[in-house]
Design a protein around this motif. Structure first.
Motif, PDB file in Angstrom:
ATOM      1  N   VAL A  86       0.867  -1.178   0.000  1.00 30.08           N
ATOM      2  CA  VAL A  86       0.000   0.000   0.000  1.00 30.08           C
ATOM      3  C   VAL A  86       0.907   1.232   0.000  1.00 30.08           C
ATOM      4  O   VAL A  86       1.785   1.367   0.858  1.00 30.08           O
ATOM      5  N   ARG A  87       0.682   2.108  -0.980  1.00 28.46           N
ATOM      6  CA  ARG A  87       1.505   3.320  -1.091  1.00 28.46           C
ATOM      7  C   ARG A  87       0.597   4.541  -1.112  1.00 28.46           C
ATOM      8  O   ARG A  87      -0.538   4.487  -1.616  1.00 28.46           O
ATOM      9  N   PHE A  88       1.112   5.641  -0.595  1.00 31.43           N
ATOM     10  CA  PHE A  88       0.369   6.895  -0.527  1.00 31.43           C
ATOM     11  C   PHE A  88       1.080   7.923  -1.404  1.00 31.43           C
ATOM     12  O   PHE A  88       2.313   7.969  -1.436  1.00 31.43           O
ATOM     13  N   ALA A  89       0.289   8.725  -2.109  1.00 33.30           N
ATOM     14  CA  ALA A  89       0.878   9.716  -3.009  1.00 33.30           C
ATOM     15  C   ALA A  89      -0.006  10.956  -3.086  1.00 33.30           C
ATOM     16  O   ALA A  89      -1.223  10.883  -2.883  1.00 33.30           O
ATOM     17  N   LYS A  90       0.632  12.077  -3.391  1.00 37.58           N
ATOM     18  CA  LYS A  90      -0.109  13.325  -3.578  1.00 37.58           C
ATOM     19  C   LYS A  90      -0.655  13.440  -4.994  1.00 37.58           C
ATOM     20  O   LYS A  90      -1.649  14.137  -5.228  1.00 37.58           O
ATOM     21  N   ALA A  91       0.005  12.767  -5.947  1.00 34.13           N
ATOM     22  CA  ALA A  91      -0.439  12.780  -7.342  1.00 34.13           C
ATOM     23  C   ALA A  91      -0.060  11.458  -7.987  1.00 34.13           C
ATOM     24  O   ALA A  91       0.981  10.861  -7.664  1.00 34.13           O
ATOM     25  N   TRP A 117      -3.868  10.070  -2.287  1.00 35.13           N
ATOM     26  CA  TRP A 117      -4.126   8.854  -3.049  1.00 35.13           C
ATOM     27  C   TRP A 117      -3.670   7.649  -2.234  1.00 35.13           C
ATOM     28  O   TRP A 117      -2.542   7.615  -1.730  1.00 35.13           O
ATOM     29  N   VAL A 118      -4.530   6.667  -2.110  1.00 34.52           N
ATOM     30  CA  VAL A 118      -4.176   5.386  -1.503  1.00 34.52           C
ATOM     31  C   VAL A 118      -4.140   4.367  -2.641  1.00 34.52           C
ATOM     32  O   VAL A 118      -5.172   4.070  -3.249  1.00 34.52           O
ATOM     33  N   VAL A 119      -2.936   3.862  -2.947  1.00 33.62           N
ATOM     34  CA  VAL A 119      -2.766   2.930  -4.059  1.00 33.62           C
ATOM     35  C   VAL A 119      -2.462   1.552  -3.489  1.00 33.62           C
ATOM     36  O   VAL A 119      -1.450   1.360  -2.803  1.00 33.62           O
ATOM     37  N   GLU A 213       1.059   4.601  12.832  1.00 32.90           N
ATOM     38  CA  GLU A 213       1.621   4.029  11.605  1.00 32.90           C
ATOM     39  C   GLU A 213       0.928   4.601  10.367  1.00 32.90           C
ATOM     40  O   GLU A 213       1.584   4.946   9.367  1.00 32.90           O
ATOM     41  N   LEU A 214      -0.390   4.720  10.430  1.00 33.52           N
ATOM     42  CA  LEU A 214      -1.136   5.283   9.313  1.00 33.52           C
ATOM     43  C   LEU A 214      -0.807   6.758   9.129  1.00 33.52           C
ATOM     44  O   LEU A 214      -0.607   7.232   8.000  1.00 33.52           O
ATOM     45  N   LYS A 215      -0.717   7.510  10.219  1.00 32.64           N
ATOM     46  CA  LYS A 215      -0.392   8.939  10.141  1.00 32.64           C
ATOM     47  C   LYS A 215       0.993   9.145   9.523  1.00 32.64           C
ATOM     48  O   LYS A 215       1.189  10.048   8.693  1.00 32.64           O
ATOM     49  N   LYS A 216       1.943   8.309   9.902  1.00 31.69           N
ATOM     50  CA  LYS A 216       3.289   8.413   9.346  1.00 31.69           C
ATOM     51  C   LYS A 216       3.280   8.153   7.845  1.00 31.69           C
ATOM     52  O   LYS A 216       3.985   8.829   7.082  1.00 31.69           O
ATOM     53  N   ALA A 217       2.478   7.170   7.394  1.00 35.76           N
ATOM     54  CA  ALA A 217       2.398   6.857   5.967  1.00 35.76           C
ATOM     55  C   ALA A 217       1.776   8.007   5.183  1.00 35.76           C
ATOM     56  O   ALA A 217       2.220   8.326   4.067  1.00 35.76           O
ATOM     57  N   ILE A 218       0.758   8.638   5.754  1.00 34.12           N
ATOM     58  CA  ILE A 218       0.110   9.767   5.066  1.00 34.12           C
ATOM     59  C   ILE A 218       1.055  10.958   4.999  1.00 34.12           C
ATOM     60  O   ILE A 218       1.196  11.606   3.949  1.00 34.12           O
TER      61      ILE A 218
END
Length: 235
Positions: A86-91, A117-119, A213-218
């Motif tokens: 699971v990866r997080f991105a702004k674009a 974005w949650v990919v 953990e979720l906050k750090k990923a975001i």
């Protein structure tokens, strides 16, 4: 002197019913209502029991949900799915060299998120027959569910040839979600052999991200992320 007493007069004759008709019995007052009420109660209980034995068509043909977490493959009957990453991105985009953005998407190379974005990268394997229709959603954990984006050609559920039986296919689904809405996300997917969800398989996979953990990923979301096209794996 002898006294003789006269016999008493005979009783008057009782009226007789007309010929061919029997005398009507007197009604048993107060006995009929308990019987009627008991019959109605028994009928209601019988109908209630029958509703469990014979479910309606919708209940019989709706997707059967299999649940699990990202640590192992989840078997939904007609397919299995394993979340790899699971990866997080702004674009996000379809790739810097050969973009496959939809004609309706913005002209920019990457699509910026109104949030993040949650990919979800995953491996899907059809088990018995060719599956062609992929639908996915993300339950963010705050009582809201978000559909996967249709802006990209490379994601599962856009333009592809489906899932042939027995061949693992790696790909991704992307979700645009408000950052504050993410609490304990679960990706939900339904894969069927045609339009609609009749007799389709459905899997819910808990991503195992919450709290710090979720906050750090975001907070560490990538500036841009290229989503690769689905790819068949060797078996």
């Amino acid at each position: 002197m002898i006294t003789v007493s006269a016999p008493p007069p005979p009783p008057p004759p009782q009226p007789q019913p007309p010929a061919g008709h029997a005398a009507a019995p007197e009604p048993a007052r107060g006995r009929r209502w308990p019987t009627v009420v008991t019959s109605l109660v028994l009928l209601a209980l019988l109908m209630f029991a029958q509703s469990f034995r014979f479910p309606n068509d919708s209940a019989v043909t709706e997707p059967m949900v299999a649940s699990g977490d990202a640590s192992a493959a989840v078997d939904a009957g007609s397919f299995t799915v394993k979340v790899d990453e699971v990866r997080f991105a702004k674009a996000i985009g379809d790739g810097a060299e050969d973009s496959g953005l939809s004609d309706f998407a913005p002209e920019t190379e990457y699509i910026e998120a109104n949030g993040v974005w949650v990919v979800v990268f995953m491996e899907v394997t059809a088990t018995e027959k060719q599956l062609t229709t992929f639908e996915s959603r993300l339950d963010s954990g705050d009582e809201n569910v978000y559909a996967s984006t249709s802006w990209l050609y490379n994601t599962f559920g856009s333009v592809d040839d489906g899932f042939p039986p027995g061949i693992p296919i790696k790909g991704a689904a992307a979700f645009e979600v408000p950052e504050k809405a993410l609490k304990d996300p679960v990706v939900q997917m339904t894969i069927s052999s045609g339009p609609g969800q009749r007799l389709a398989g459905e899997a819910h996979v808990k991503l195992g991200l919450s709290g710090d953990e979720l906050k750090k990923a975001i907070d560490g979301a990538e500036e841009t992320l290229d989503v690769p096209a689905p790819e068949m794996q060797k078996v």
